[in-house]
Scaffold this motif. Structure first.
Motif, mmCIF file in Angstrom:
data_model
loop_
_atom_site.group_PDB
_atom_site.id
_atom_site.type_symbol
_atom_site.label_atom_id
_atom_site.label_comp_id
_atom_site.label_asym_id
_atom_site.label_seq_id
_atom_site.Cartn_x
_atom_site.Cartn_y
_atom_site.Cartn_z
ATOM 1 N N GLN A 58 35.627 66.421 59.016
ATOM 2 C CA GLN A 58 36.156 65.650 57.786
ATOM 3 C C GLN A 58 35.149 65.228 56.706
ATOM 4 O O GLN A 58 35.488 64.790 55.638
ATOM 5 N N LEU A 59 33.843 65.813 57.147
ATOM 6 C CA LEU A 59 32.787 65.345 56.116
ATOM 7 C C LEU A 59 32.431 66.499 55.181
ATOM 8 O O LEU A 59 31.823 66.076 54.126
ATOM 9 N N SER A 60 32.493 67.504 55.551
ATOM 10 C CA SER A 60 32.232 68.695 54.557
ATOM 11 C C SER A 60 33.189 69.844 54.815
ATOM 12 O O SER A 60 33.895 70.048 55.771
ATOM 13 N N GLN A 61 32.940 70.531 53.824
ATOM 14 C CA GLN A 61 33.743 72.023 53.708
ATOM 15 C C GLN A 61 32.895 73.137 53.129
ATOM 16 O O GLN A 61 32.134 72.770 52.296
ATOM 17 N N PRO A 62 33.115 74.418 53.238
ATOM 18 C CA PRO A 62 32.402 75.374 52.744
ATOM 19 C C PRO A 62 32.611 75.339 51.196
ATOM 20 O O PRO A 62 34.075 75.412 50.833
ATOM 21 N N LEU A 63 31.474 75.681 50.411
ATOM 22 C CA LEU A 63 31.809 76.008 48.910
ATOM 23 C C LEU A 63 32.633 77.267 48.694
ATOM 24 O O LEU A 63 33.111 77.229 47.762
ATOM 25 N N SER A 64 32.418 78.113 49.553
ATOM 26 C CA SER A 64 33.079 79.558 49.367
ATOM 27 C C SER A 64 34.372 79.290 49.399
ATOM 28 O O SER A 64 35.424 79.778 48.450
ATOM 29 N N VAL A 65 34.986 78.280 50.246
ATOM 30 C CA VAL A 65 36.496 77.965 50.141
ATOM 31 C C VAL A 65 36.772 77.177 49.013
ATOM 32 O O VAL A 65 38.027 77.354 48.426
ATOM 33 N N ALA A 66 36.082 76.222 48.675
ATOM 34 C CA ALA A 66 36.678 75.870 47.201
ATOM 35 C C ALA A 66 36.679 76.375 46.144
ATOM 36 O O ALA A 66 37.388 76.450 45.078
ATOM 37 N N LEU A 67 35.982 77.678 45.882
ATOM 38 C CA LEU A 67 36.070 78.437 44.909
ATOM 39 C C LEU A 67 36.816 79.863 44.885
ATOM 40 O O LEU A 67 37.042 80.622 44.023
ATOM 41 N N GLU A 68 37.273 80.167 46.090
ATOM 42 C CA GLU A 68 37.961 81.150 46.501
ATOM 43 C C GLU A 68 39.177 81.432 45.804
ATOM 44 O O GLU A 68 39.809 82.501 45.572
#
Length: 372
Positions: A58-68
Motif C-alpha cells: 500500500q506504500l509503493s507501486q512500480p513507476l513502470s505501471v504508472a507510465l505504461e
C-alpha cells in the motif's frame, strides 16, 4: 521536432510533472530518472513502522505501471543515480548498473527531493537508494520498534511529531516514548506547536526541549547512547532521528545553490542563473517557501504548464501556490494539530483531513495519472 524533457526524481513532484506532460498532444518525450524503481508514499512511513498497520504494497507501486498507459515512444524510465548536470551541453550524467550514461535534454526538471543525514542510522522517512533498501529499512525498524521498551525520536518538526504520535498511540502505555526538540518550542515556534505538544502529552509522550543531538553511539548491548549539545547523555533501546535532512542537489554547481544546498529558483521555478537553459526545480530540493506535499503539488502543476509555454516560444508565468499556508500534523490515529493560515484547525479536522489515512488514498492518482 520532438522535444525531450528529462525529469530527475520519481516522487511526488517528478511523477506529477511526467503525467502532466505526457497527457498533452505536444511532440514531447519524457525521460524519468529515479534511483528507485517504485513510487513511494513516504508520508505514511511514520505509521508504517508500527507493526501491523500498513502493508508494504500500500506504500509503493512500480513507476513502470504508472507510465505504461502512454505510448512507449513517448517516455523512458531510467533507474539510476543522478550525476552532474552540464548546462552548456544540456546533458545530465546518469549512473546505471555497470556504466554511466549521458542523457541530453531540451528541458530539465530537478525533483530529487531530500535525504536523511547519512551520519545517522538508515531510516525510511525518505526513499533510500533503492526500493529494496527502503522496504528492508521499514521491516528492520518495525522489528526494532516491537522489541524496544524505550524509544527516542529526535527532531520536533512535522515528521518527528507525527512519528512520536504514531508510536505513542500504539505503545504509549507500554513503552517509554521521548521526543527531543533542539529549540524551546515544537515546529520551530510555529503557532501549531503548542497544540501538537498538548496532543502528544495526552498520549504519554515525554517532550524534552533544548535537547539537540550532537552524536549517537551504538553500545555493545544494542542500545544507543545520545550525546546532547548541552552536555547531557541519554541511553535508549531505539533511536529514530528525523533531523538533518539534506537536499539532493549535488548534480548542480554550488553557483546555483543556497548556503544550505537548496536549489535557488525564481518565481516561475526556473533555476536562477539557468533561466535561458531550460532548467527547473521543485519540491524538497527547493523547499520554497518550505517543504510540503501540498506545496510540491502546486509547484509541479505550475512547472509543467511553464514547460509547455516555453516549448511554444512563450514566456513562463509565476507559479501560483496555495492562497493560504496550511500546516497539519497528525498526532496518532485519533487527533492532530494544524492551522489554515492563522486559523487553528480542531484536532478532529486534522484527523479527518490527514491523520485518518495519511493520504494513502491519493497514491492511486499518481499511478493512473489522475493527479495531473
Amino acid at each position: 521536432m520532438t522535444q525531450t524533457v528529462v525529469i530527475l526524481g520519481g516522487s511526488y513532484g517528478g511523477l506529477h510533472v511526467a503525467h502532466a506532460l505526457l497527457k498533452q498532444k505536444s511532440d514531447i518525450k519524457v525521460v524519468l530518472v529515479s534511483k528507485s524503481s517504485h513510487f513511494y508514499w513516504n508520508m505514511a512511513s511514520v505509521r508504517a513502522i508500527v507493526p501491523g498497520t500498513i502493508p508494504d504494497e500500500q506504500l509503493s507501486q512500480p513507476l513502470s505501471v504508472a507510465l505504461e498507459r502512454y505510448p512507449k515512444e513517448k517516455y523512458e524510465i531510467i533507474i539510476g543515480a543522478v550525476g552532474k548536470v552540464d548546462p552548456a551541453s544540456k546533458t545530465v550524467l546518469i549512473s546505471v548498473p555497470g556504466s554511466d550514461r549521458s542523457v541530453a535534454y531540451d528541458q530539465l526538471v530537478i525533483a530529487t527531493g531530500a535525504r536523511s543525514n547519512p551520519t545517522g542510522p538508515p531510516v525510511p522517512w525518505k526513499h533510500l537508494d533503492s526500493h529494496e533498501e527502503t522496504v528492508s529499512s521499514l521491516e528492520n525498524v518495525r522489528k526494532q520498534v516491537q522489541a524496544a521498551q524505550s524509544i527516542i525520536v529526535a527532531g520536533a518538526g512535522a515528521t518527528g511529531i507525527e512519528l512520536a504520535g504514531e508510536l505513542a498511540y500504539e505503545f504509549g502505555k507500554t513503552k517509554e516514548i521521548t521526543l527531543l526538540c533542539g529549540g524551546q518550542s515544537l515546529l520551530s515556534g510555529d503557532s501549531v506547536g503548542p497544540s501538537a505538544k498538548s496532543a502528544l502529552q495526552k498520549l504519554n509522550v515525554k517532550i524534552q526541549l533544548g535537547a539537540r543531538v550532537a552524536g549517537a553511539t551504538e553500545l555493545p548491548d544494542g542500545k544507543t547512547e545520545l550525546s546532547l549539545e548541552n552536555g547531557e547523555t541519554m541511553t535508549t533501546d531505539l533511536y529514530l532521528p528525523t533531523i538533518g535532512m539534506l537536499p539532493n542537489s549535488e548534480m548542480l554547481d554550488a553557483t546555483y545553490l543556497s548556503e544550505k544546498g537548496y536549489v535557488v529558483v525564481d518565481a516561475s521555478y526556473r533555476v536562477k542563473g539557468l533561466e535561458k537553459d531550460g532548467v527547473w526545480a521543485i519540491g524538497d530540493v527547493v523547499s520554497k517557501p518550505r517543504a510540503g506535499y501540498l506545496i510540491t503539488q502546486k509547484q509541479a502543476a505550475g512547472v509543467a504548464k511553464n514547460i509547455l509555454l516555453t516549448l511554444q516560444g512563450k514566456q513562463p508565468t509565476n507559479v501560483k501556490l496555495m492562497l493560504v499556508d496550511i500546516l497539519a500534523c497528525a498526532v496518532g490515529r485519533s487527533s492532530g494539530a494544524g492551522r489554515i493560515g492563522f486559523v487553528k484547525m480542531p484536532g478532529t479536522m486534522v484527523w479527518l483531513a490527514k491523520g485518518r489515512t495519511l493520504g494513502i488514498q491519493q497514491l492511486p492518482g499518481y499511478i493512473d495519472g489522475s493527479v495531473a
